[in-house]
Design an enzyme around this catalytic site. Structure first.
Site, PDB file in Angstrom:
ATOM      1  CG  HIS A 134      -0.354   0.296   2.518  1.00 52.49           C
ATOM      2  ND1 HIS A 134      -0.014  -0.692   3.428  1.00 52.49           N
ATOM      3  CD2 HIS A 134      -0.019   1.463   3.121  1.00 52.49           C
ATOM      4  CE1 HIS A 134       0.493  -0.136   4.510  1.00 52.49           C
ATOM      5  NE2 HIS A 134       0.511   1.176   4.350  1.00 52.49           N
ATOM      6  CG  ASP A 163      -0.124  -4.041   2.548  1.00 48.20           C
ATOM      7  OD1 ASP A 163       0.035  -3.575   1.403  1.00 48.20           O
ATOM      8  OD2 ASP A 163      -0.233  -3.325   3.566  1.00 48.20           O
ATOM      9  N   GLY A 239       3.609   6.831   7.996  1.00 51.43           N
ATOM     10  CA  GLY A 239       4.982   6.976   7.523  1.00 51.43           C
ATOM     11  C   GLY A 239       5.859   5.825   7.946  1.00 51.43           C
ATOM     12  CG  ASN A 240       6.592   4.442  11.904  1.00 51.85           C
ATOM     13  OD1 ASN A 240       5.985   5.151  12.690  1.00 51.85           O
ATOM     14  ND2 ASN A 240       7.910   4.398  11.865  1.00 51.85           N
ATOM     15  CB  SER A 241       3.195   1.878   6.183  1.00 53.39           C
ATOM     16  OG  SER A 241       2.033   2.011   6.945  1.00 53.39           O
ATOM     17  CG  LEU A 297     -11.175 -25.108  -2.031  1.00 58.82           C
ATOM     18  CD1 LEU A 297     -10.626 -26.395  -2.618  1.00 58.82           C
ATOM     19  CD2 LEU A 297     -11.150 -25.177  -0.494  1.00 58.82           C
ATOM     20  N   GLY A 298     -11.851 -21.872  -4.365  1.00 59.28           N
ATOM     21  CA  GLY A 298     -13.074 -21.289  -4.914  1.00 59.28           C
ATOM     22  C   GLY A 298     -14.257 -21.370  -3.980  1.00 59.28           C
ATOM     23  CB  VAL A 299     -15.055 -22.360  -0.823  1.00 57.74           C
ATOM     24  CG1 VAL A 299     -15.301 -23.611  -1.624  1.00 57.74           C
ATOM     25  CG2 VAL A 299     -13.717 -22.443  -0.068  1.00 57.74           C
ATOM     26  CB  ILE A 301     -14.444 -20.740   4.444  1.00 58.92           C
ATOM     27  CG1 ILE A 301     -13.129 -19.967   4.356  1.00 58.92           C
ATOM     28  CG2 ILE A 301     -14.498 -21.819   3.391  1.00 58.92           C
ATOM     29  CD1 ILE A 301     -11.900 -20.820   4.547  1.00 58.92           C
TER      30      ILE A 301
END
Length: 500
Positions: A134, A163, A239-241, A297-299, A301
């Protein structure tokens, strides 16, 4: 013995006890040995700063001196186009604008430069930098500052799910490389140090705290997924990210990522870091492919709560409930159904949804996994051949997407998955294509389209995927315009899209 004699005796007894106590404490809190003191080369691979990484009187001072030169400041620039009316509305508000100037038409778009700040750290002497996605996402230019030197950085790879992003600079100096530790061995209560560039003040600041919690599941970028974060009370501010979270050995155990606060966006003692082991798992793919290819997988949950466990007649609140199955996905083809409760995968226990998503993500596409599921009170074994996780439409390092193929008249499109449908609160089984990005000043923006709109038809023909949209736009190219029907919230609208 008179009173004065007893008083003097008591005083000397207390003094002797204090001296003995001080000697014991001094012996426990050791200063660095002479050998350690001599090993001060900041570019050297950091060694433990106390026996076994234990705390000494100079531990944090030594970490700061050794490691902060390996932490970089990151500045990004992004050019956006905004109308004059939008800028005035930001200052005065909609009501005041219309009262004095009448209804606002917006005017022509004006180019503006948006700037943002963040941090990162060096993981390779050739100039490889690790940071948060980000921090650099959508940037037109990325500048990395190391001391007084500035470098234009190249984006090597990024991953929305965790991220994490990898940058590359061409250094003209010897760099301090930070060692990557083992975040799995980090314990709650362990001392840590956060390093970064808070509020863009310049240079690197350090803050100290402890690990407050491990395994705090927080979604970072991809709907329906989360990362088990390290929580710390070491101050993390804007700014720490992207900066490192260090242990007392000076090793990176996490990437400072976000804070939770009320009101003012500054540290409230609740900060979170992506565990470094999460980043280490995907680094090879980010450096070579620019993206992460995961099993899919396509679920959709969710965790099994105690109340849900009772309704399923399950003794313990463990497992992952399948809330929805994406049509045509590997799970659908294998016969998995909503209401199935996954309690195991490849012989491993599934305690919650994080266990299942983490394991599936660690498996390569086209591999087969064996799920143990509860269906109508009975256990069932289901073999599933995994597909490829549609990470940001399989985003490439250059910001384009394989599912997008190319820019669609100033907008980015993505197939509608069950996770996206749930996020947009669409009815079950809804068909359409999601607008994920609108370019300022492009044809899509002129047509009034916005991020999150779901296109359901082009020129009266239903569209169910990105390929359908491409085909219909190609057919309409000769007319120079296409009619789009889209859904925004609960409202359907028509618009015309100029084709160029």
């Amino acid at each position: 013995m008179n009173t004065r004699t007893r008083t003097i005796a008591s005083f000397f007894s207390v003094a002797m006890a204090a001296m003995l106590f001080g000697a014991v404490v001094t012996n426990q809190i050791q200063r660095p040995t002479a050998a350690q003191a001599r090993n001060l080369d900041p570019a050297a691979s950091p060694a433990p700063l106390g026996p076994g990484g234990s705390i000494t009187l100079d531990t944090f001072k030594e970490i700061a001196r050794r490691q902060t030169t390996g932490v970089v400041n990151i500045n990004t620039k992004k050019v956006v186009k905004r109308s004059r009316g939008d800028q005035l509305q930001d200052l005065f508000g909609d009501d005041l604008m219309e009262r004095f100037f009448g209804p606002q038409g917006g005017g022509g778009p004006e180019a503006q430069t948006q700037r943002s700040l963040g941090s990162g750290f060096i993981i390779d002497p050739s100039g490889v930098v690790l940071t948060n996605r980000h921090v650099i996402d959508g940037a037109d230019e990325i500048t990395v500052s190391i001391g007084r030197h500035e470098y234009i950085a190249k984006l090597i790879g990024k991953d929305a799910r965790t991220d994490v992003a990898v940058l590359k600079i061409e250094p003209k100096e010897n760099l301090t490389v930070l060692s990557l530790g083992n975040s799995d061995q980090t314990e709650v209560g362990e001392w840590v140090m956060a390093v970064g560039n808070p509020f863009g003040l310049g240079g690197n600041s350090v803050t100290v705290g402890v690990v407050s919690y491990k395994g705090r599941a927080i979604p970072l970028g991809t709907p329906g997924t989360s990362v088990d974060m390290i929580q710390t009370d070491a101050a993390i501010n804007p700014g720490n990210s992207g900066g490192p979270l260090l242990n007392t050995r000076g090793e990176v155990i996490g990437i400072n990522t976000l804070i939770i606060t009320r009101g003012v966006p500054q540290s409230a003692g609740v900060g979170f870091a992506v565990p470094i082991n999460v980043a280490k798992e995907i680094l090879p793919q980010l450096r070579t492919k620019g993206r992460v290819i995961r099993g899919w997988l396509g679920v959709s949950i969710q965790d099994v709560t105690e109340a849900l466990a009772r309704s399923y007649h399950i003794k313990d609140a463990k497992g992952a409930i399948i809330a929805d199955v994406t049509e045509g996905s590997p799970a659908d083809k294998a016969g998995l159904k909503p209401d199935d409760v996954v309690i195991g995968v490849d012989g491993r226990e599934v305690r919650d949804r994080s266990d299942l998503t983490s394991y599936i993500a660690s498996r390569p596409p086209d591999s087969t996994v064996h799920l143990k599921v509860l269906r109508n009170g009975s256990e069932k074994d289901v073999a599933v051949t995994l597909g490829t996780f549609p990470e940001e439409g399989l985003a490439r390092a250059d910001g384009r997407s394989e599912s997008e193929g190319r820019s669609h008249q100033g907008m980015s499109l993505q197939n509608l998955s069950s996770d996206l449908a749930a996020e947009l609160q669409l009815p079950r089984g809804f068909k359409g294509v999601v607008v994920t990005q609108v370019e300022p000043g492009g044809n899509a923006e002129d047509a009034g389209l916005q991020r999150g709109d779901v296109i359901v038809s082009v020129n009266g023909n239903t569209v169910e995927n990105v390929d359908d949209v491409e085909k219909e736009l190609a057919k309409a190219k000769a007319d120079g315009v296409a009619r789009l029907r889209f859904r925004r919230g609960n409202v359907y609208t028509f618009t015309t899209l100029r084709l160029s």
